[in-house]
Motif scaffolding. Structure first.
Motif, short mmCIF file in Angstrom:
data_model
loop_
_atom_site.label_atom_id
_atom_site.label_comp_id
_atom_site.label_asym_id
_atom_site.label_seq_id
_atom_site.Cartn_x
_atom_site.Cartn_y
_atom_site.Cartn_z
N LYS A 107 52.52 50.29 55.92
CA LYS A 107 52.30 50.73 54.55
C LYS A 107 50.99 50.12 54.04
O LYS A 107 50.74 48.93 54.17
N VAL A 108 50.15 50.95 53.48
CA VAL A 108 48.88 50.49 52.93
C VAL A 108 49.01 50.48 51.41
O VAL A 108 49.22 51.51 50.79
N SER A 109 48.91 49.30 50.85
CA SER A 109 49.02 49.17 49.41
C SER A 109 47.66 49.42 48.77
O SER A 109 46.65 48.88 49.20
N LYS A 110 47.62 50.25 47.74
CA LYS A 110 46.37 50.54 47.07
C LYS A 110 46.04 49.48 46.02
O LYS A 110 44.92 49.35 45.60
N ARG A 111 47.04 48.73 45.62
CA ARG A 111 46.85 47.73 44.58
C ARG A 111 47.13 46.35 45.16
O ARG A 111 48.17 46.13 45.78
N ARG A 158 45.25 39.64 42.20
CA ARG A 158 44.62 40.19 40.99
C ARG A 158 44.28 39.07 40.01
O ARG A 158 43.20 39.06 39.41
N ASN A 202 36.22 43.01 50.80
CA ASN A 202 36.84 44.20 50.23
C ASN A 202 35.84 44.90 49.32
O ASN A 202 35.59 44.45 48.21
N LYS A 217 34.20 45.89 41.77
CA LYS A 217 34.82 45.55 40.49
C LYS A 217 34.24 44.26 39.93
O LYS A 217 33.95 44.17 38.73
N ARG A 270 35.93 47.49 47.47
CA ARG A 270 36.45 47.93 46.17
C ARG A 270 36.52 46.76 45.19
O ARG A 270 36.13 46.89 44.02
#
Length: 102
Positions: A27-31, A37, A72, A78, A74
């Motif tokens: 499973k690849v988590s997008k968050r 975080r 990362n 950010k 992404r």
């Protein structure tokens, strides 16, 4: 959903999911998880504080980024975007603070 025989529409159903174990891909988590975080938010806050303390001497360099940000794209985007927005609020030209960013 909840039926042992499965959905009558099979894999074409847009509501049900396939049985667990049929797809071996991880499973690849997008968050990112909450801890990551929070860690990233704290890092952004630290950079913004450093920028406020010494706007003339502040520069973001690739070496100063933690591996979780550096590896990362992404998250890195950010971080740079958040620091740039903070610099613009301060009336600074962020292109001098974030080299190589337009």
């Amino acid at each position: 959903f909840g039926q042992h025989s499965g959905c009558a529409r099979g894999s074409g159903c847009h509501y049900c999911h396939l049985e667990h174990g049929q797809d071996d891909t991880p499973k690849v988590s997008k968050r990112p998880c909450k801890a990551r975080r929070i860690k990233t938010r704290n890092f952004i806050d630290k950079l913004c504080t450093d920028l406020a303390v010494d706007p003339e001497g502040f520069h973001v360099k690739e070496e100063m980024l933690p591996p979780s940000v550096k590896d990362n794209p992404r998250i890195k985007k950010k971080v740079f975007r958040s620091v740039a927005q903070h610099a613009e609020k301060m009336g600074l030209q962020w292109s001098t603070i974030l080299p190589g960013r337009c």
